[in-house]
Design a protein around this motif. Structure first.
Motif, PDB file in Angstrom:
ATOM      1  N   LYS A  62      -4.150  12.207  -0.769  1.00 44.25           N
ATOM      2  CA  LYS A  62      -3.365  11.496  -1.777  1.00 44.25           C
ATOM      3  C   LYS A  62      -4.242  10.596  -2.645  1.00 44.25           C
ATOM      4  N   ASP A  63      -5.276  10.011  -2.053  1.00 41.70           N
ATOM      5  CA  ASP A  63      -6.032   8.962  -2.741  1.00 41.70           C
ATOM      6  C   ASP A  63      -7.414   9.381  -3.231  1.00 41.70           C
ATOM      7  N   THR A 109       0.795  -1.226   0.000  1.00 43.67           N
ATOM      8  CA  THR A 109       0.000   0.000   0.000  1.00 43.67           C
ATOM      9  C   THR A 109       0.829   1.278   0.000  1.00 43.67           C
ATOM     10  N   SER A 161     -11.525   9.821   2.148  1.00 42.85           N
ATOM     11  CA  SER A 161     -10.213   9.224   1.957  1.00 42.85           C
ATOM     12  C   SER A 161      -9.134  10.274   2.204  1.00 42.85           C
ATOM     13  N   THR A 162      -7.899   9.913   1.912  1.00 39.35           N
ATOM     14  CA  THR A 162      -6.777  10.820   2.115  1.00 39.35           C
ATOM     15  C   THR A 162      -6.670  11.789   0.941  1.00 39.35           C
ATOM     16  N   ARG A 206      -8.436   9.141  -6.861  1.00 39.65           N
ATOM     17  CA  ARG A 206      -8.544   7.796  -7.424  1.00 39.65           C
ATOM     18  C   ARG A 206      -9.973   7.277  -7.302  1.00 39.65           C
ATOM     19  N   TYR A 207     -10.633   7.623  -6.206  1.00 39.71           N
ATOM     20  CA  TYR A 207     -12.026   7.202  -6.036  1.00 39.71           C
ATOM     21  C   TYR A 207     -12.958   8.004  -6.936  1.00 39.71           C
ATOM     22  N   VAL A 265      -0.405   2.524  -3.451  1.00 40.28           N
ATOM     23  CA  VAL A 265      -1.808   2.411  -3.834  1.00 40.28           C
ATOM     24  C   VAL A 265      -2.672   2.408  -2.578  1.00 40.28           C
ATOM     25  N   SER A 266      -3.868   2.985  -2.688  1.00 41.34           N
ATOM     26  CA  SER A 266      -4.807   2.985  -1.567  1.00 41.34           C
ATOM     27  C   SER A 266      -5.257   1.564  -1.260  1.00 41.34           C
TER      28      SER A 266
END
Length: 292
Positions: A56-57, A18, A53-54, A60-61, A21-22
């Motif tokens: 950083k991530d 991880t 989420s963070t 991506r979602y 990647v999340s």
């Protein structure tokens, strides 16, 4: 009722996987991990969903789900800048929750069982009609790694302890919670624990002390996976693979759930299939359309 998926954290128990990647984007057999908690909320009849989420991530979602309209959902996003504990999800999501009741599910939790949808809908009803908080207890062999529910002789909950050194019960609190609207104000009053986190256990105990907490045991007919370690991630993947290969039905297939619950039309489902490359996932959805 609205739903929150908490997909933050640094996933340190899964390093080095991880680092880049999340955790909730990792595959559990044939789908991203986050598909499973999303499908659980959908089975509860929840269509307005916040993913936390963070920084950083989070994008991506957004790339994965966009606004969720193509699934018949309304998905929004917020950032948890530091892993300050599960209870912070309600503070971050205050504007999203508004005056509604809310369900929180952890992004690495996977549930399966005959009658799961009925179980979820009953919990939702309990909150909306009786104003009771509703959580679930599941028997595990390592309760010291979870929040643990203690019961009296009549099997009524008496106390919930976060990761006790010497647990007096094997019943762990799973990462799925249904709360009345006042959970936001309760969360704001939670003090950091010795671990420096705003613990969800503090919220659960507040409702327990008020006499407004319902604890439902998930029996032998249900499976629960906390996929936060390499072993549990692999176990969950094998579990999903075994069931899907055996009965030919997919678990956590959000496109199928959306179609079955009339959130999207057959035309919408066909459109989603066309956007996928030829693979077993799209083949399954194509086969489903032919059956119907």
């Amino acid at each position: 009722m609205k739903g929150i998926i908490l997909a933050g954290g640094s996933g340190t128990r899964l390093h080095p996987i991880t680092i880049g990647v999340s955790k909730q984007m990792l595959p559990v057999y044939d789908k991203p991990m986050i598909y499973y908690p999303l499908s659980t909320l959908m089975l509860a009849g929840i269509t307005e969903i916040l993913i936390i989420s963070t920084s950083k991530d989070i994008n991506r979602y957004k790339e994965l789900f966009n606004n969720g309209n193509h699934f018949g959902l309304n998905i929004s996003y917020e950032v948890q800048h530091q892993p300050n504990g599960l209870a912070e999800a309600f503070i971050i999501g205050e504007s999203f929750i508004g005056s509604d009741t809310v369900a929180l599910i952890l992004g690495d939790n996977l549930f399966y069982g005959e009658g799961l949808s009925e179980l979820l809908l009953n919990s939702k009803k309990r909150v909306e009609e009786d104003n009771l908080a509703s959580i679930f207890a599941y028997s595990v062999v390592d309760p010291e790694n979870y929040g643990v529910v203690n019961f009296d002789d009549k099997m009524e909950p008496t106390q919930i302890i976060e990761k006790p050194d010497h647990p007096s019960s094997n019943f762990a609190v799973v990462g799925l919670y249904f709360f009345p609207n006042n959970v936001v104000e309760i969360a704001k009053k939670v003090k950091p624990s010795d671990r420096g986190e705003l613990e969800i256990t503090a919220i659960n105990n507040e409702y327990l002390n008020e006499g407004t907490l319902f604890v439902e045991k998930m029996g032998r007919g249900f499976a629960w996976f906390d996929t936060g370690t390499a072993d549990s991630l692999l176990d969950a993947s094998y579990f999903i693979k075994t069931l899907e290969k055996r009965n030919g039905l997919k678990i956590g297939c959000i496109e199928e759930i959306a179609h079955d619950n009339n959130l999207i039309s057959t035309k919408d489902l066909k459109s989603l299939i066309l956007k996928m490359k030829n693979n077993s996932y799209s083949d399954y959805l194509i086969k489903k359309l032919k059956i119907k």
